[in-house]
Design a protein around this motif. Structure first.
Motif, PDB file in Angstrom:
ATOM      1  N   PRO A 222     -20.263  75.589 152.864  1.00  9.42           N
ATOM      2  CA  PRO A 222     -20.374  74.031 153.244  1.00  9.42           C
ATOM      3  C   PRO A 222     -20.392  73.823 154.625  1.00  9.42           C
ATOM      4  CG  PRO A 222     -17.968  74.730 152.469  1.00  9.42           C
ATOM      5  CD  PRO A 222     -18.829  75.824 152.047  1.00  9.42           C
ATOM      6  N   LEU A 223     -20.925  72.864 155.242  1.00  7.50           N
ATOM      7  CA  LEU A 223     -20.834  72.703 156.771  1.00  7.50           C
ATOM      8  C   LEU A 223     -19.565  71.893 156.946  1.00  7.50           C
ATOM      9  CD1 LEU A 223     -24.502  71.048 157.669  1.00  7.50           C
ATOM     10  CD2 LEU A 223     -23.413  73.467 158.029  1.00  7.50           C
ATOM     11  N   GLY A 224     -18.916  72.325 157.754  1.00  7.05           N
ATOM     12  CA  GLY A 224     -17.638  71.697 158.693  1.00  7.05           C
ATOM     13  C   GLY A 224     -18.188  70.442 159.186  1.00  7.05           C
ATOM     14  N   LEU A 225     -17.622  69.356 158.802  1.00  8.59           N
ATOM     15  CA  LEU A 225     -17.803  68.040 159.294  1.00  8.59           C
ATOM     16  C   LEU A 225     -16.637  67.124 159.435  1.00  8.59           C
ATOM     17  CD1 LEU A 225     -20.775  66.618 156.601  1.00  8.59           C
ATOM     18  CD2 LEU A 225     -20.976  67.952 158.809  1.00  8.59           C
ATOM     19  N   SER A 226     -16.511  66.774 160.764  1.00 11.02           N
ATOM     20  CA  SER A 226     -15.441  65.714 161.307  1.00 11.02           C
ATOM     21  C   SER A 226     -15.808  64.380 160.649  1.00 11.02           C
ATOM     22  CB  SER A 226     -15.156  65.971 162.631  1.00 11.02           C
ATOM     23  OG  SER A 226     -16.296  65.842 163.291  1.00 11.02           O
ATOM     24  N   THR A 227     -15.009  63.538 161.290  1.00 13.42           N
ATOM     25  CA  THR A 227     -15.203  61.986 160.870  1.00 13.42           C
ATOM     26  C   THR A 227     -16.376  61.760 161.732  1.00 13.42           C
ATOM     27  OG1 THR A 227     -13.445  61.483 162.318  1.00 13.42           O
ATOM     28  CG2 THR A 227     -12.753  61.312 160.207  1.00 13.42           C
TER      29      THR A 227
END
Length: 150
Positions: A121-126
């Motif tokens: 998965p891609l790491g996504l912040s807010t």
């Protein structure tokens, strides 16, 4: 097809339910920054989770860009929904599309569309914004951009 994935902005830590958590002021600023990356795009659809913070995020994008495009609430884009099921829904929305939703769904969906599996998965912040190009078939999309507004 260009598919844009936008994680909602920072939300309040508590509310009566997870679905009712609103954006914080910081979250609103994050979303406005992310929206600038969409300026000039020819969006055909804005798909959005039914959760309040995602709805607020999508509305801020629409306001920031001066779009008249309606928001389409989709019940398959909540935090715990299946990335495979979400991927199967995307063909119903041709043209350039923005999906405003949550993690872990968005990170997993991006990984699935890029790699063909759920192990990366891609790491996504807010308020992270992802641009994917290609056919919405697992493993056939290409990463065109990744923006973290922090």
């Amino acid at each position: 097809m260009t598919l844009w994935l936008l994680r909602h902005g920072e939300a309040e830590p508590r509310a009566r339910s997870d679905a009712e958590r609103p954006l914080t002021e910081r979250g609103r600023r994050e979303v406005r920054k992310a929206a600038e990356r969409l300026r000039g795009c020819e969006l055909a659809h804005i798909l959005v989770s039914p959760y309040l913070r995602a709805q607020q995020t999508a509305e801020l994008v629409r306001e920031s860009l001066g779009l008249k495009l309606p928001l389409t609430t989709v019940d398959w884009a909540t935090p715990d929904d299946s990335p495979r099921a979400a991927a199967n829904q995307l063909d119903a929305y041709p043209g350039e599309c923005l999906l405003v939703s949550h993690n872990p769904l968005l990170g997993s969906l991006a990984g699935l569309l890029l790699h063909g599996h759920l192990q990366q998965p891609l790491g996504l912040s807010t308020a992270s914004l992802v641009a994917l190009d290609g056919e919405t078939i697992p493993g056939l999309m290409q990463l065109a951009g990744l923006y973290h507004p922090s």
